[in-house]
Design an enzyme around this catalytic site. Sequence first.
Site, PDB file in Angstrom:
ATOM      1  N   GLY A 102      50.268  -6.610  87.902  1.00 17.06           N
ATOM      2  CA  GLY A 102      51.174  -5.604  87.475  1.00 17.06           C
ATOM      3  C   GLY A 102      51.258  -5.094  86.185  1.00 17.06           C
ATOM      4  O   GLY A 102      50.529  -5.827  85.335  1.00 17.06           O
ATOM      5  N   ASN A 103      52.178  -4.247  85.836  1.00 11.10           N
ATOM      6  CA  ASN A 103      52.409  -4.154  84.248  1.00 11.10           C
ATOM      7  C   ASN A 103      53.789  -3.882  83.927  1.00 11.10           C
ATOM      8  O   ASN A 103      54.470  -3.748  84.850  1.00 11.10           O
ATOM      9  CB  ASN A 103      51.311  -3.111  83.871  1.00 11.10           C
ATOM     10  CG  ASN A 103      51.462  -1.650  84.594  1.00 11.10           C
ATOM     11  OD1 ASN A 103      52.589  -1.110  84.211  1.00 11.10           O
ATOM     12  ND2 ASN A 103      50.413  -1.323  85.102  1.00 11.10           N
TER      13      ASN A 103
END
Length: 221
Positions: free
Chosen positions: A29-30
């Site tokens: 993810g980020n």
Amino acid sequence: MLLEFYSGKKIVITAGPTYEKLDPVRFIGNYSTGKMGYAIAEELANIGAEVHLVSGPVHIKPINPNISLYKVESALEMLDVCTKLFPDCDIAIMAAAVADYRPESYEGFKIKKSADELVLRLVKNPDILATLGSRKKPGQLLIGFALETNNEIANAKEKLVRKNADAIVLNSLNDSGAGFSHQTNKITIILQKDIIFEYPLKDKQLVAKDIITCISENLKN
Ligand code: C5P
């Protein structure tokens, strides 16, 4: 002017990160919080637009009850919802931080710790903004975002053309207080006609106001 431009318009907004599943308990993810996209959604819903907010996993919720929320996790899920909503929408604003790559395979069980090294194979995700750009019809407006670290304006201009967008909102990681995990943002808006607007560092709600004002004053649909 703002009311006249947006009232009754169907607007699709993407926000937040995407999570690309590795196994039942892990993902890639980020750090996107979704604040920028949600702020734009609130501003537009407050002036009577029909807002469809397609959101990756975030810790915030829409405030305006008229916002239609579509919760997604991966880039493929986000693409699916966006391509269904896009054909009869007037404006699409793609503020999500979509993962460029996803794991090639999804393990249905938790990946075990065994060898000293683990190699992950990633495959490219579809570009949602570019996909909508290739399907854009006259009368529709498409706005993208870009987060750049070098050659910011040149890269954003190239993105504008390649993805067939009408504007790119550029946030630079070189400006402290701008970008992902802040409550503030510093943007430059690049329009098709080579017109560039620079704005000072502001709270994301005020940045959202600047973005929607700039669109309504400079673009036609
Ligand atoms: O190419 P880059 O990721 O910098 O482009 C950013 C813009 O493209 C943003 O508007 C983002 O929401 C969109 N994007 C997308 N699908 C991807 C990657 C980026 O819609 N797979």
